[in-house]
Design a protein around this motif. Structure first.
Motif, mmCIF file in Angstrom:
data_model
loop_
_atom_site.group_PDB
_atom_site.id
_atom_site.type_symbol
_atom_site.label_atom_id
_atom_site.label_comp_id
_atom_site.label_asym_id
_atom_site.label_seq_id
_atom_site.Cartn_x
_atom_site.Cartn_y
_atom_site.Cartn_z
ATOM 1 N N LYS A 252 -39.957 15.464 75.986
ATOM 2 C CA LYS A 252 -40.518 14.840 77.194
ATOM 3 C C LYS A 252 -41.843 15.497 77.556
ATOM 4 C CE LYS A 252 -39.725 12.974 81.658
ATOM 5 N NZ LYS A 252 -41.065 12.509 81.739
ATOM 6 N N ALA A 253 -41.913 16.831 77.470
ATOM 7 C CA ALA A 253 -43.156 17.538 77.766
ATOM 8 C C ALA A 253 -44.261 17.124 76.790
ATOM 9 C CB ALA A 253 -42.927 19.049 77.705
ATOM 10 N N ILE A 254 -43.915 16.986 75.506
ATOM 11 C CA ILE A 254 -44.887 16.549 74.505
ATOM 12 C C ILE A 254 -45.369 15.137 74.824
ATOM 13 C CG2 ILE A 254 -45.155 15.904 72.069
ATOM 14 C CD1 ILE A 254 -43.244 18.251 71.411
ATOM 15 N N LEU A 255 -44.436 14.264 75.173
ATOM 16 C CA LEU A 255 -44.808 12.889 75.523
ATOM 17 C C LEU A 255 -45.746 12.861 76.734
ATOM 18 C CD1 LEU A 255 -44.503 9.853 75.090
ATOM 19 C CD2 LEU A 255 -42.489 9.940 76.569
ATOM 20 N N ASP A 256 -45.436 13.663 77.746
ATOM 21 C CA ASP A 256 -46.300 13.728 78.934
ATOM 22 C C ASP A 256 -47.709 14.172 78.561
ATOM 23 O OD1 ASP A 256 -44.184 12.895 80.489
ATOM 24 O OD2 ASP A 256 -43.664 14.921 81.188
ATOM 25 N N GLU A 257 -47.828 15.193 77.686
ATOM 26 C CA GLU A 257 -49.145 15.661 77.258
ATOM 27 C C GLU A 257 -49.886 14.578 76.477
ATOM 28 O OE1 GLU A 257 -49.685 19.559 75.547
ATOM 29 O OE2 GLU A 257 -47.857 20.250 76.550
ATOM 30 N N LEU A 258 -49.172 13.858 75.621
ATOM 31 C CA LEU A 258 -49.806 12.789 74.852
ATOM 32 C C LEU A 258 -50.310 11.672 75.768
ATOM 33 C CD1 LEU A 258 -47.427 12.551 71.770
ATOM 34 C CD2 LEU A 258 -49.793 13.346 71.785
ATOM 35 N N VAL A 259 -49.562 11.372 76.809
ATOM 36 C CA VAL A 259 -49.999 10.351 77.768
ATOM 37 C C VAL A 259 -51.275 10.804 78.471
ATOM 38 C CG1 VAL A 259 -49.386 9.251 79.956
ATOM 39 C CG2 VAL A 259 -47.733 9.307 78.092
ATOM 40 N N ILE A 260 -51.334 12.064 78.873
ATOM 41 C CA ILE A 260 -52.534 12.605 79.531
ATOM 42 C C ILE A 260 -53.731 12.522 78.585
ATOM 43 C CG2 ILE A 260 -53.589 14.728 80.414
ATOM 44 C CD1 ILE A 260 -50.765 15.467 81.498
ATOM 45 N N ILE A 261 -53.534 12.925 77.320
ATOM 46 C CA ILE A 261 -54.618 12.869 76.331
ATOM 47 C C ILE A 261 -55.075 11.423 76.135
ATOM 48 C CG2 ILE A 261 -55.154 13.191 73.875
ATOM 49 C CD1 ILE A 261 -53.272 15.664 73.987
ATOM 50 N N ARG A 262 -54.126 10.508 76.041
ATOM 51 C CA ARG A 262 -54.467 9.090 75.855
ATOM 52 C C ARG A 262 -55.286 8.566 77.028
ATOM 53 N NH1 ARG A 262 -53.993 4.862 72.113
ATOM 54 N NH2 ARG A 262 -54.661 3.050 73.279
ATOM 55 N N ASN A 263 -54.881 8.917 78.246
ATOM 56 C CA ASN A 263 -55.615 8.472 79.430
ATOM 57 C C ASN A 263 -57.038 9.021 79.438
ATOM 58 O OD1 ASN A 263 -53.449 7.007 80.355
ATOM 59 N ND2 ASN A 263 -52.684 8.633 81.670
ATOM 60 N N LYS A 264 -57.202 10.293 79.070
ATOM 61 C CA LYS A 264 -58.544 10.891 79.019
ATOM 62 C C LYS A 264 -59.401 10.210 77.957
ATOM 63 C CE LYS A 264 -57.580 15.352 81.035
ATOM 64 N NZ LYS A 264 -57.686 16.798 80.933
ATOM 65 N N LEU A 265 -58.802 9.903 76.810
ATOM 66 C CA LEU A 265 -59.553 9.218 75.755
ATOM 67 C C LEU A 265 -59.958 7.811 76.196
ATOM 68 C CD1 LEU A 265 -57.611 10.299 72.548
ATOM 69 C CD2 LEU A 265 -59.920 10.968 73.211
ATOM 70 N N ASP A 266 -59.070 7.120 76.910
ATOM 71 C CA ASP A 266 -59.402 5.788 77.408
ATOM 72 C C ASP A 266 -60.553 5.846 78.405
ATOM 73 O OD1 ASP A 266 -57.522 4.586 75.825
ATOM 74 O OD2 ASP A 266 -56.004 4.394 77.416
ATOM 75 N N VAL A 267 -60.530 6.819 79.294
ATOM 76 C CA VAL A 267 -61.596 6.966 80.286
ATOM 77 C C VAL A 267 -62.915 7.283 79.583
ATOM 78 C CG1 VAL A 267 -62.444 8.442 82.157
ATOM 79 C CG2 VAL A 267 -60.090 7.616 82.190
ATOM 80 N N GLN A 268 -62.869 8.180 78.599
ATOM 81 C CA GLN A 268 -64.089 8.542 77.867
ATOM 82 C C GLN A 268 -64.598 7.346 77.065
ATOM 83 O OE1 GLN A 268 -63.591 12.003 75.457
ATOM 84 N NE2 GLN A 268 -65.733 12.560 75.649
#
Length: 153
Positions: free
Chosen positions: A118-134
């Motif tokens: 779950k922690a890994i999934l949460d981190e991946l979601v954060i990374i995905r959101n940052k990549l989408d914003v960038q």
């Protein structure tokens, strides 16, 4: 596991009793049911449940038989017969002709592995959101750069 109403018009079983049996089955360890839990759930005798069960003295894990109640995989002949709730529900509906069988799966308590995943999934979601914003920033071109042929005022 499974929970719900199980009705049968031919043998007069009470829906209330079967609901109680299904709820008892839902408290089973590891989501598998023992022969006793199957017996209580289906309201059948122990001998009757054994008669329905797909077992063979020469073969530890016989192939799936749609006309029988199939057990989970066993590694030793002395292992308990365990049944998946979906298999019991399938058997009750298809073979015993019990109507309105409902299967409900309950999540098991979180383990350390599930917490880490779950922690890994949460981190991946954060990374995905940052990549989408960038990515959105890179694709947004200022208005004055969009049309180079446009004359300045």
């Amino acid at each position: 596991m499974f929970n719900g109403s199980v009705n049968s018009g031919t043998n007069g079983r009470s829906e209330e009793f079967l609901d109680k049996g299904l709820n008892t089955a839902s408290k089973s360890v590891d989501s598998l049911m023992t022969i006793d839990e199957v017996q209580k759930t289906l309201n059948r005798s122990r001998a009757s449940v054994y008669r329905y069960t797909n077992t063979d003295t020469r073969n530890l894990n016989p192939p799936f038989n749609p006309r029988k109640l199939n057990t989970e995989f066993r590694s030793d002949q002395k292992d308990l017969l365990l049944f998946h709730p979906n298999e019991v529900a399938r058997f009750a509906k298809d073979i015993l002709r019990i109507k309105e069988v409902t299967v409900e799966i309950f999540n098991s308590p979180s383990s350390e592995t599930q917490n880490i995943l779950k922690a890994i999934l949460d981190e991946l979601v954060i990374i995905r959101n940052k990549l989408d914003v960038q990515s959105d920033k890179n694709q947004s071109i200022p208005n004055h750069l969009q049309d180079p042929d446009k004359k300045a005022a």
